[in-house]
Design a protein around this motif. Structure first.
Motif, PDB file in Angstrom:
ATOM      1  N   ILE A 141      25.276  45.014  29.766  1.00  0.00           N
ATOM      2  CA  ILE A 141      24.278  44.541  28.802  1.00  0.00           C
ATOM      3  C   ILE A 141      23.543  45.781  28.294  1.00  0.00           C
ATOM      4  O   ILE A 141      23.057  46.586  29.093  1.00  0.00           O
ATOM      5  CB  ILE A 141      23.270  43.571  29.454  1.00  0.00           C
ATOM      6  N   SER A 142      23.483  45.923  26.992  1.00  0.00           N
ATOM      7  CA  SER A 142      22.877  47.149  26.464  1.00  0.00           C
ATOM      8  C   SER A 142      21.491  46.880  25.893  1.00  0.00           C
ATOM      9  O   SER A 142      21.139  45.749  25.578  1.00  0.00           O
ATOM     10  CB  SER A 142      23.787  47.752  25.397  1.00  0.00           C
ATOM     11  N   ALA A 143      20.708  47.941  25.765  1.00  0.00           N
ATOM     12  CA  ALA A 143      19.373  47.921  25.144  1.00  0.00           C
ATOM     13  C   ALA A 143      18.506  46.809  25.709  1.00  0.00           C
ATOM     14  O   ALA A 143      18.014  45.943  24.986  1.00  0.00           O
ATOM     15  CB  ALA A 143      19.507  47.797  23.629  1.00  0.00           C
ATOM     16  N   VAL A 144      18.290  46.862  27.003  1.00  0.00           N
ATOM     17  CA  VAL A 144      17.535  45.809  27.689  1.00  0.00           C
ATOM     18  C   VAL A 144      16.061  46.195  27.775  1.00  0.00           C
ATOM     19  O   VAL A 144      15.723  47.314  28.159  1.00  0.00           O
ATOM     20  CB  VAL A 144      18.119  45.601  29.106  1.00  0.00           C
ATOM     21  N   SER A 145      15.179  45.253  27.423  1.00  0.00           N
ATOM     22  CA  SER A 145      13.755  45.571  27.469  1.00  0.00           C
ATOM     23  C   SER A 145      13.035  44.885  28.628  1.00  0.00           C
ATOM     24  O   SER A 145      11.884  45.197  28.918  1.00  0.00           O
ATOM     25  CB  SER A 145      13.088  45.174  26.155  1.00  0.00           C
TER      26      SER A 145
END
Lengths: 251, 704
Positions: A141-145
């Motif tokens: 999972i990319s760009a997780v905040s």
């Protein structure tokens, strides 16, 4: 939880860069280097996971020449437990070459979670994390905040979209790349800095993959033109409005 | 041996024995503190003891209470001679000091005892009235967590009053009894006792046995009360009676050594605790400060944070140190309290979770002194300067801040960018280091590197500082000062891009690690050019480099521009225009000049020389009492959320002088006071000294 955090040493971006004589890289003389911002968020996210759950071990991994040890020590001073330097004379541009080296190291580590920064702030490729996941056969999972792995089995991640957000889940082990918003990286205390000196830092040769993409040319953006003074009082306003409409096209 | 002798001997032995026990206990508690050698430069220490201790110079900075206290103090010194005489009499009733002295001395002795007894009585009565009726703000506490021992104070004052009364009763009634030769006693230097005794010799004279009895009651009251008093002291805030002179001797707040310098930390030491989170991490001297505080509150009354409504009270900090020490030390000192010691061991063994474990589980930091209090400090040093017994409140605050930052990495989030900027960019605002010398473009000012390349040397290094290099307003100060240096033909150079912060803000914010990295870096650069003399317009740079750099091998003559300007002007080296405007100027003292270095006259003298027709006016609080602008101690980088803004408070005072120009000598004060003037919607210009001088520069007529 056994976590790995990949860390890149990058120049301070708030600098006026010069191009090196080679024409394909920045001139590094006089530059200051530090951990890439998003990698800092990733390290902090890892620390918070283990602080909440208790126990666990976090390994910082960085690829590059010996100077990256300084960046790894910083990660250790934040509280990460151990570090691995994958020694290479230079960091290639081709993310795949890096991904292979990282995957080779991570493969046998039986990590529950592998964290990357969303991207390295100097090269902005955003590719190494997902490639590593692919090479290891793990979900990514990319760009997780926001990140929640509290049940020890699944990743619950939040991703910011334009004007919305989505929640994405996948089973552990997994690769997650971290966006800002997770947590501000902590400031290493002196206690942490002293402790970091005694933590293990292993140096191994990087098993880089084939380099197929290279930088052909690097150029600085053109100098910004100097400002113009149109006049000093209300008389100048019509001309200003005209230029804002026709030249700057902002009105 | 008579019964009375026996009784006295018994009481005396008991009292002294108990006192010895108490004293040993207190000394053992002090030993819990970290070592801190304080026997250097005994000469200066004796001078401090003489001036601040015996001459009461600090106490007398406040009129009413000062004179009263000095009277009680000096009275005590005199009356103690009589008390010793009385102690001897307890064992040997025939002892009579005046008899052993030649008559002029006996006269002086008797008279001094009387006069000072009455003096103390008057002063103490006034002090009781002040405490119970007038109660100035500084004698009231801060509320929760800041106990003010009013009851104790009144008890002690009452005992002192009774002691003095008993002396007078004894001596006046003794005059009514026959002397050793059987004849009537001749008063010798006893006008007051004589006068008092006359009340009882009129038409219905008091009988000799009654007079003798009353005199003996006076004697015994005094004798017993003195012993009680002595044994109350170690258990009350009036412990200062015993420790404050000792404290003044051992204190470094007025020298010896560099005044206002923070202690260097050994960062290589094997330890888990940096700075202090509890009493045993403080030095024994910090703990002695706790014993010596009598809660007068002068520090808190002078504290800019406290008086504008922040949580910080320097008095509370010191009282908290004593409270925590007296709570925790009995558990750590063998034999101090056997029963509680046993409990501590049990608690350590984990068998009983009892009161002792609870005490050991607490800390000075957080349980007594909160983060909020610590970060409110502007390091202005007003508390230290005012303390009549030379307590160093600031050192405790600094040690606790160090613990927060170095051990726990706990600090206001606004400080993170400042730390990062200092670390990465060599300035706390993260300006590009390449732009450091940009202000000098076109001014033909050489850098040290350029001079070295040409094989030349500068007489003076102009250290510009981060404010002076990057802040838009402060750059004007820099340019003005550089113009003066050029006009005065000073052979000076700057470091340009090689200058980077010396780390003082980091040190004041508790980040000793970052500070030492920066300080050592700066010293390396300076030593590389064999710099001898440095001039700077920032008082923080001036203090740091001149006063604290020697800790790391940086020895330079560092001169603040206010002093340097004064010298240049005095030597007639600055070409100035004649005449000029009739300005009314209020000068605002920077803390790091006024209180840290007692530089108060030089800036004023410089102003007077440069602006001969100016009128200098003083704000209500000025010179060593000057109110801080609010920027020191790292406050420059923190939000000021509670209470009134310190800079507004200060600006109001400056504006109230009616001045048409406010003069400052510090770029940080410049920012704070300028903001204050804006907040008050005033238009009074705020100018640095060098700008006022530079405005009067005579430009070379023929620019060739």
């Amino acid at each position: 939880m056994k976590i790995a955090v990949a860390i890149k040493r990058v120049p301070d971006m708030d600098t006026r860069f010069k191009i090196a004589p080679s024409g394909t890289a920045v001139d590094e003389t006089g530059l200051k280097f530090d951990m890439s911002d998003f990698d800092g968020y990733a390290a902090e996210a890892a620390l918070q996971i283990n602080e909440k759950q208790g126990g666990g071990e976090i390994t910082a991994i960085s690829l590059g020449p010996d100077v990256v040890q300084e960046t790894l020590r910083k990660a250790l001073s934040m509280g990460l437990d151990k570090a691995v330097q994958l020694k290479a004379d230079a960091v290639p541009f081709d993310g795949y070459a890096i991904a292979e080296a990282l995957a080779a190291e991570l493969k046998g580590g039986s990590y529950d979670l592998i964290l990357f920064g969303r991207m390295a702030i100097d090269s902005s490729n955003q590719s190494v994390g997902p490639m590593v996941a692919e090479l290891l056969g793990l979900p990514c999972i990319s760009a997780v905040s926001q990140l929640d792995v509290s049940d020890g089995k699944t990743v619950k991640a939040r991703r910011e979209l334009e004007g919305a957000y989505e929640e994405v889940t996948c089973p552990l082990p997994a690769v997650v790349t971290i966006d800002e918003g997770v947590a501000r990286p902590r400031y290493p205390s002196l206690k942490g800095i002293m402790a970091a000196k005694k933590k293990p830092l292993e140096v191994k040769p990087a098993q880089l993959g084939p380099v197929t993409a290279t930088v052909a040319k690097m150029e600085l953006p053109p100098e910004r033109a100097a400002g113009r003074i149109l006049g000093e009082n209300a008389d100048a306003v019509p001309e200003l409005v005209r230029l804002l409409q026709t030249e700057a096209k902002v009105l | 041996m008579s019964v009375s002798q026996l009784v006295y001997a018994l009481l005396f032995t008991l009292a002294m024995g108990f006192f010895a026990f108490s004293a040993r206990r207190l000394v053992a508690f002090l030993r819990l503190g970290r070592p801190d050698p304080r026997l250097d430069d005994v000469g200066t220490r004796l001078r401090n003891l003489g001036l601040i201790g015996f001459a009461q110079t600090k106490i007398l900075r406040e009129r009413g209470a000062g004179i009263s206290h000095a009277l009680v103090f000096w009275g005590f010194l005199v009356v103690t001679v009589g008390t010793v005489e009385q102690m001897v009499q307890g064992f040997w009733p025939a002892f009579d000091l005046p008899h052993l002295l030649p008559s002029p001395l006996a006269f002086v002795f008797n008279l001094s005892q009387e006069i000072f007894s009455v003096g103390i009585l008057v002063a103490v009565s006034w002090l009781i009235w002040r405490r119970t009726v007038a109660t100035p703000k500084r004698l009231r506490g801060e509320g929760k967590g800041d106990p003010v021992h009013h009851g104790e104070a009144i008890l002690i004052l009452s005992i002192i009053a009774t002691l003095m009364l008993s002396i007078l009763v004894e001596s006046s009634f003794e005059l009514l009894t026959p002397g050793p030769d059987g004849g009537p006693r001749e008063p010798l230097g006893q006008p007051i006792a004589r006068w008092l005794s006359l009340f009882f010799v009129g038409s219905d004279p008091i009988t000799v046995p009654t007079a003798h009895l009353v005199s003996r009651i006076g004697w015994w009251t005094h004798a017993v009360l003195v012993l009680v008093f002595l044994n109350l002291l170690p258990y009350s805030k009036h412990l200062h009676v015993l420790t404050s002179l000792i404290n003044t001797f051992f204190s470094n707040t007025s020298g010896p050594g560099p005044v206002g310098a923070m202690k260097p930390m050994d960062l290589e030491a094997e330890t888990d605790v940096y700075g202090a989170s509890d009493v045993e991490h403080l030095s024994w001297k910090n703990l002695l400060d706790g014993y010596s505080c009598t809660e007068c509150g002068r520090c808190t009354a002078a504290c800019p944070a406290n008086t504008t409504g922040k949580m910080l009270s320097p008095r509370k900090i010191v009282v908290n140190v004593r409270q925590r020490l007296l709570e925790k030390a009995p558990l750590l000192v063998p034999g101090a309290d056997a029963a509680r010691r046993g409990a501590a061991e049990q608690a350590a063994a984990g068998t009983v979770a009892d009161a002792a474990a609870k005490v050991l589980g607490k800390k000075l930091l957080d349980d007594y002194i909160t983060e909020e209090e610590l970060w409110a400090c502007t390091s202005c040093r007003a508390c230290v300067y005012e303390c009549p017994v030379s307590i160093d409140q600031l050192e405790v605050i600094n040690e606790l801040r160090r613990n927060l930052v170095l051990t726990e990495s706990r600090f206001p989030e606004e400080l993170m960018p400042a730390f990062e900027g200092l670390e990465q960019k060599g300035n706390p605002w993260s300006f590009a280091p390449a732009d450091r010398g940009a202000w000098a473009e076109g001014m033909d000012i050489p850098t040290m590197a350029e001079l070295q390349a040409r094989g030349e040397k500068a007489d003076v290094l102009f250290w510009v500082g981060c404010m002076g290099s990057f802040d838009e307003r402060a750059k004007k100060i820099t340019v003005a000062f550089a113009r003066i240096l050029k006009a005065a033909d000073v052979r000076f150079a700057i470091l340009g891009q090689e200058e980077a912060c010396h780390g003082d803000p980091a040190r004041r914010m508790g980040n000793e690690y970052l500070y030492q990295v920066l300080a050592k870096g700066a010293i390396e650069v300076l030593n590389g050019y064999e710099v001898k003399t440095i001039v700077t317009h920032c008082p923080h740079c001036f203090h740091q480099m001149g006063t604290e750099f020697p800790q790391f091998g940086g020895h330079y003559e560092v001169i603040h521009h206010s002093e340097y300007l004064e010298r240049l002007l005095a030597d007639g080296r600055v070409p100035l225009e004649q005449g000029g405007d009739k300005l009314v100027v209020a000068y605002h003292d920077s803390c790091y000049l006024g209180r840290y270095h007692e530089i108060t006259e030089q800036p004023r003298a410089a102003l007077k020389r440069a602006l001969p027709v100016m009128t200098l006016v003083e704000p209500a609080r000025t010179k060593s009492r000057g109110l801080c602008c609010g920027a020191g101690g790292g406050r420059m980088w923190m939000e000021e959320k509670d209470g009134k803004r310190i800079n507004v408070e200060r600006t109001e005072e400056l504006l109230a002088t009616g001045a048409d120009t406010i003069a400052v000598a510090c770029p940080f004060c410049m920012t704070m006071i300028s903001d204050g003037v804006t907040a008050k919607s005033a238009a009074t210009p705020v100018m640095d000294l060098s700008e006022l001088v530079a405005a009067r520069l005579r430009e070379p007529t023929a620019a060739s």
